[in-house]
Design a protein around this motif. Structure first.
Motif, PDB file in Angstrom:
ATOM      1  N   TRP A   1       0.598  -7.759  -8.011  1.00  0.00           N
ATOM      2  CA  TRP A   1       1.515  -8.897  -7.991  1.00  0.00           C
ATOM      3  C   TRP A   1       2.159  -9.026  -6.613  1.00  0.00           C
ATOM      4  CZ3 TRP A   1       1.344 -12.692 -11.246  1.00  0.00           C
ATOM      5  CH2 TRP A   1       0.975 -12.486 -12.580  1.00  0.00           C
ATOM      6  N   THR A   2       2.506  -7.915  -6.003  1.00  0.00           N
ATOM      7  CA  THR A   2       3.127  -7.927  -4.675  1.00  0.00           C
ATOM      8  C   THR A   2       2.156  -8.482  -3.638  1.00  0.00           C
ATOM      9  OG1 THR A   2       4.574  -6.081  -5.270  1.00  0.00           O
ATOM     10  CG2 THR A   2       4.232  -6.493  -2.916  1.00  0.00           C
ATOM     11  N   LYS A   3       0.890  -8.107  -3.720  1.00  0.00           N
ATOM     12  CA  LYS A   3      -0.118  -8.637  -2.796  1.00  0.00           C
ATOM     13  C   LYS A   3      -0.224 -10.162  -2.930  1.00  0.00           C
ATOM     14  CE  LYS A   3      -3.991  -5.931  -2.418  1.00  0.00           C
ATOM     15  NZ  LYS A   3      -5.069  -5.084  -2.985  1.00  0.00           N
ATOM     16  N   ARG A   4      -0.169 -10.636  -4.147  1.00  0.00           N
ATOM     17  CA  ARG A   4      -0.236 -12.090  -4.360  1.00  0.00           C
ATOM     18  C   ARG A   4       0.961 -12.784  -3.716  1.00  0.00           C
ATOM     19  NH1 ARG A   4      -1.565 -13.879 -10.260  1.00  0.00           N
ATOM     20  NH2 ARG A   4      -1.387 -15.871  -9.187  1.00  0.00           N
ATOM     21  N   PHE A   5       2.131 -12.169  -3.831  1.00  0.00           N
ATOM     22  CA  PHE A   5       3.329 -12.724  -3.202  1.00  0.00           C
ATOM     23  C   PHE A   5       3.151 -12.801  -1.681  1.00  0.00           C
ATOM     24  CE2 PHE A   5       7.277 -11.752  -0.930  1.00  0.00           C
ATOM     25  CZ  PHE A   5       8.018 -12.874  -1.242  1.00  0.00           C
ATOM     26  N   LEU A   6       2.634 -11.738  -1.089  1.00  0.00           N
ATOM     27  CA  LEU A   6       2.445 -11.714   0.362  1.00  0.00           C
ATOM     28  C   LEU A   6       1.423 -12.759   0.802  1.00  0.00           C
ATOM     29  CD1 LEU A   6       2.418  -7.876   1.045  1.00  0.00           C
ATOM     30  CD2 LEU A   6       4.240  -9.507   1.591  1.00  0.00           C
ATOM     31  N   GLN A   7       0.354 -12.906   0.044  1.00  0.00           N
ATOM     32  CA  GLN A   7      -0.740 -13.797   0.430  1.00  0.00           C
ATOM     33  C   GLN A   7      -0.345 -15.266   0.469  1.00  0.00           C
ATOM     34  OE1 GLN A   7      -3.626 -12.483  -2.422  1.00  0.00           O
ATOM     35  NE2 GLN A   7      -4.346 -10.813  -1.128  1.00  0.00           N
ATOM     36  N   ILE A   8       0.642 -15.683  -0.293  1.00  0.00           N
ATOM     37  CA  ILE A   8       1.024 -17.097  -0.290  1.00  0.00           C
ATOM     38  C   ILE A   8       1.761 -17.497   0.983  1.00  0.00           C
ATOM     39  CG2 ILE A   8       1.070 -17.257  -2.814  1.00  0.00           C
ATOM     40  CD1 ILE A   8       4.130 -17.270  -2.645  1.00  0.00           C
ATOM     41  N   HIS A   9       2.191 -16.523   1.789  1.00  0.00           N
ATOM     42  CA  HIS A   9       2.967 -16.829   2.988  1.00  0.00           C
ATOM     43  C   HIS A   9       2.132 -17.377   4.139  1.00  0.00           C
ATOM     44  CE1 HIS A   9       6.046 -14.717   0.814  1.00  0.00           C
ATOM     45  NE2 HIS A   9       6.919 -15.200   1.676  1.00  0.00           N
ATOM     46  N   GLY A  10       0.985 -16.788   4.417  1.00  0.00           N
ATOM     47  CA  GLY A  10       0.153 -17.256   5.518  1.00  0.00           C
ATOM     48  C   GLY A  10       0.821 -17.068   6.874  1.00  0.00           C
ATOM     49  N   GLU A  11       0.319 -17.811   7.851  1.00  0.00           N
ATOM     50  CA  GLU A  11       0.864 -17.754   9.218  1.00  0.00           C
ATOM     51  C   GLU A  11       2.200 -18.476   9.263  1.00  0.00           C
ATOM     52  OE1 GLU A  11      -0.247 -16.267  11.993  1.00  0.00           O
ATOM     53  OE2 GLU A  11      -1.911 -15.375  10.903  1.00  0.00           O
ATOM     54  N   PRO A  12       3.131 -18.144  10.093  1.00  0.00           N
ATOM     55  CA  PRO A  12       3.171 -17.044  11.050  1.00  0.00           C
ATOM     56  C   PRO A  12       3.873 -15.807  10.490  1.00  0.00           C
ATOM     57  CG  PRO A  12       5.027 -18.466  11.471  1.00  0.00           C
ATOM     58  CD  PRO A  12       4.282 -19.048  10.272  1.00  0.00           C
ATOM     59  N   TRP A  13       4.107 -15.781   9.200  1.00  0.00           N
ATOM     60  CA  TRP A  13       4.906 -14.722   8.580  1.00  0.00           C
ATOM     61  C   TRP A  13       4.281 -13.340   8.755  1.00  0.00           C
ATOM     62  CZ3 TRP A  13       9.641 -15.785   6.628  1.00  0.00           C
ATOM     63  CH2 TRP A  13       9.938 -17.122   6.415  1.00  0.00           C
TER      64      TRP A  13
ATOM     65  N   ARG B   1       9.566  -0.018 -14.625  1.00  0.00           N
ATOM     66  CA  ARG B   1      10.049  -1.100 -13.770  1.00  0.00           C
ATOM     67  C   ARG B   1       9.813  -0.711 -12.312  1.00  0.00           C
ATOM     68  NH1 ARG B   1      15.996  -2.168 -14.976  1.00  0.00           N
ATOM     69  NH2 ARG B   1      16.015   0.100 -14.929  1.00  0.00           N
ATOM     70  N   TYR B   2       9.571  -1.729 -11.486  1.00  0.00           N
ATOM     71  CA  TYR B   2       9.299  -1.525 -10.066  1.00  0.00           C
ATOM     72  C   TYR B   2      10.159  -2.477  -9.248  1.00  0.00           C
ATOM     73  CZ  TYR B   2       5.279   1.065 -11.684  1.00  0.00           C
ATOM     74  OH  TYR B   2       4.468   1.986 -12.305  1.00  0.00           O
TER      75      TYR B   2
ATOM     76  N   ALA C   1      -0.346   0.148 -10.049  1.00  0.00           N
ATOM     77  CA  ALA C   1      -1.423  -0.722  -9.570  1.00  0.00           C
ATOM     78  C   ALA C   1      -1.125  -2.188  -9.879  1.00  0.00           C
ATOM     79  CB  ALA C   1      -2.758  -0.298 -10.179  1.00  0.00           C
ATOM     80  N   GLU C   2      -0.613  -2.463 -11.068  1.00  0.00           N
ATOM     81  CA  GLU C   2      -0.283  -3.844 -11.418  1.00  0.00           C
ATOM     82  C   GLU C   2       0.863  -4.356 -10.538  1.00  0.00           C
ATOM     83  OE1 GLU C   2       0.850  -6.744 -15.157  1.00  0.00           O
ATOM     84  OE2 GLU C   2       1.327  -4.609 -15.339  1.00  0.00           O
ATOM     85  N   ALA C   3       1.867  -3.534 -10.307  1.00  0.00           N
ATOM     86  CA  ALA C   3       2.987  -3.936  -9.442  1.00  0.00           C
ATOM     87  C   ALA C   3       2.492  -4.260  -8.032  1.00  0.00           C
ATOM     88  CB  ALA C   3       4.044  -2.833  -9.400  1.00  0.00           C
ATOM     89  N   ILE C   4       1.564  -3.473  -7.543  1.00  0.00           N
ATOM     90  CA  ILE C   4       1.005  -3.709  -6.208  1.00  0.00           C
ATOM     91  C   ILE C   4       0.200  -5.004  -6.181  1.00  0.00           C
ATOM     92  CG2 ILE C   4      -0.694  -2.841  -4.550  1.00  0.00           C
ATOM     93  CD1 ILE C   4       0.416   0.001  -5.205  1.00  0.00           C
TER      94      ILE C   4
END
Length: 118
Positions: free
Chosen positions: A94-106, A3-4, A89-92
């Motif tokens: 999924w986390t990258k995908r979460f970050l990418q949906i935010h866009g500007e100005p976050w 778990r992560y 690597a899998e946890a990272i």
């Protein structure tokens, strides 16, 4: 499977004052649904503003409580995701995908850490 915990740290100075837009909330909901169906997402939530929190400190002899707001901090923990993944690597990913949906100005940083079992 390990778990992560992904701690979501938000730069409040760059975040919209009104918070996440309805479109962002929809994208987050879709990603959370996808992660849940994949058996990855165990739990997730946003946190109330840090000004509404409390800090409890231990000095070796006694506990003291300080109510928010606290001294100015650029990044605050805004939420978390508890995931079960095959590896770091899998946890990272999924986390990258979460970050990418935010866009500007976050401006967001996630700290991904494996939960020590046993």
């Amino acid at each position: 499977m390990p778990r992560y915990l992904s701690l979501v740290k938000v730069d409040e100075s760059a975040a919209p004052a009104e918070g996440p837009s309805p479109e962002l909330m929809q994208r987050m909901g879709e990603l959370i649904e996808e992660m849940t169906k994949a058996g990855v997402m165990l739990d997730t939530a946003g946190l109330t503003p840090y000004a509404q929190g409390a800090r409890v400190d231990w000095d070796g002899e006694k506990a003291s409580v300080t109510d928010g707001p606290f001294t100015e901090s650029k990044e605050v923990i805004g939420g978390y995701a508890l995931m079960q993944c095959k590896d770091r690597a899998e946890a990272i990913e999924w986390t990258k995908r979460f970050l990418q949906i935010h866009g500007e100005p976050w401006r967001i940083t996630c700290e991904v850490r494996e939960i020590a079992e046993g």
